[in-house]
Design a protein around this motif. Sequence first.
Motif, PDB file in Angstrom:
ATOM      1  N   UNK A 124      39.370  27.592  45.620  1.00 54.00           N
ATOM      2  CA  UNK A 124      39.217  28.629  46.639  1.00 54.00           C
ATOM      3  C   UNK A 124      39.001  30.006  46.025  1.00 54.00           C
ATOM      4  N   UNK A 125      39.639  30.238  44.868  1.00 56.18           N
ATOM      5  CA  UNK A 125      39.555  31.570  44.265  1.00 56.18           C
ATOM      6  C   UNK A 125      39.993  31.530  42.806  1.00 56.18           C
ATOM      7  N   UNK A 126      39.543  32.525  42.029  1.00 52.46           N
ATOM      8  CA  UNK A 126      39.993  32.728  40.663  1.00 52.46           C
ATOM      9  C   UNK A 126      40.901  33.940  40.624  1.00 52.46           C
ATOM     10  N   UNK A 127      41.859  33.912  39.714  1.00 48.99           N
ATOM     11  CA  UNK A 127      42.761  35.051  39.583  1.00 48.99           C
ATOM     12  C   UNK A 127      42.082  36.183  38.826  1.00 48.99           C
ATOM     13  N   UNK A 128      42.569  37.368  39.019  1.00 46.94           N
ATOM     14  CA  UNK A 128      42.121  38.519  38.245  1.00 46.94           C
ATOM     15  C   UNK A 128      42.868  38.492  36.915  1.00 46.94           C
ATOM     16  N   UNK A 129      42.175  38.503  35.787  1.00 45.56           N
ATOM     17  CA  UNK A 129      42.836  38.445  34.474  1.00 45.56           C
ATOM     18  C   UNK A 129      43.882  39.537  34.271  1.00 45.56           C
ATOM     19  N   UNK A 130      43.784  40.630  35.021  1.00 46.10           N
ATOM     20  CA  UNK A 130      44.744  41.721  34.870  1.00 46.10           C
ATOM     21  C   UNK A 130      46.082  41.413  35.540  1.00 46.10           C
TER      22      UNK A 130
END
Length: 274
Positions: free
Chosen positions: A225-231
């Motif tokens: 559904x979604x990818x996380x923000x690396x930050x």
Amino acid sequence: MKRFLLSVTFAVLSVLLFGCSNNNEPEKTDATVDRETPESKQQPDEEVALLISAAASLTDALEDLKSTFEEEHEGIKLTYNFGSSGKLAKNIENGAPSDVFLSASSKDMNDMEEKGLINNESRENFTSNVLVLITHKDSDSTIDSFEDIDPAALDHFAVGEPESVPVGRYTKETFETLDLWEPLQDKLVLGSDVRQVLTHVEMGNADYGVVYSSDAYISNDVKVLAESDPEWHAPIVYPGAVVKDSKHQEAAQQFLDYLTSDKGKETLQEFGFK
């Protein structure tokens, strides 16, 4: 009397002939003995059995690498022990045999290094990954961001156990950044490693889950559904190192070198690693 003389003469001649026969036979030196030893009696080099302790998320990629590595490194056989990085590190610390440690987080490898359990010079980051939000393939969820998660609108959410499972640690960091960790507490289903988290979602035991992109990549029963923000979390890197107590240091280093070679990197990328 004549018979007696004939007998003595015959005996003396026999002794002389036997002695001459022995003197004519070449003396067998050590070199001669060595040349006469059949090849079948020469002992082959001992086969090396390497035990690789690896993060569960590496399962499919490493299984795929196994045959090609063994073909190119005759005499070395690979055996894998997959699990959560934290538990594998603890097992090695407690004396469990292992030749190579492949972690899904720098933290677990740092702990090993601080305790003197690895050869520091062999340590190398060999790949990386991305955190993804997944649901069952048949779900009608319209979520397209981690920030859209509504704890009140779901029943069960699968995550890795944050104390020992790197994916759980990254998930916790992400949800704490988004102020979702506490609201989700009574909805969490904890997995002992990332593959168990994946299984919970595949089997419908959880509405959603957080795994690595490589795990979602190999499953036909979930969708991303979604990818996380690396930050939102610490960098997801995979360090590998030779275990200090390994009895097969040279062979263990050969495996790490292969993992970081072009062939190794290509295989990892084929299974969704970055």
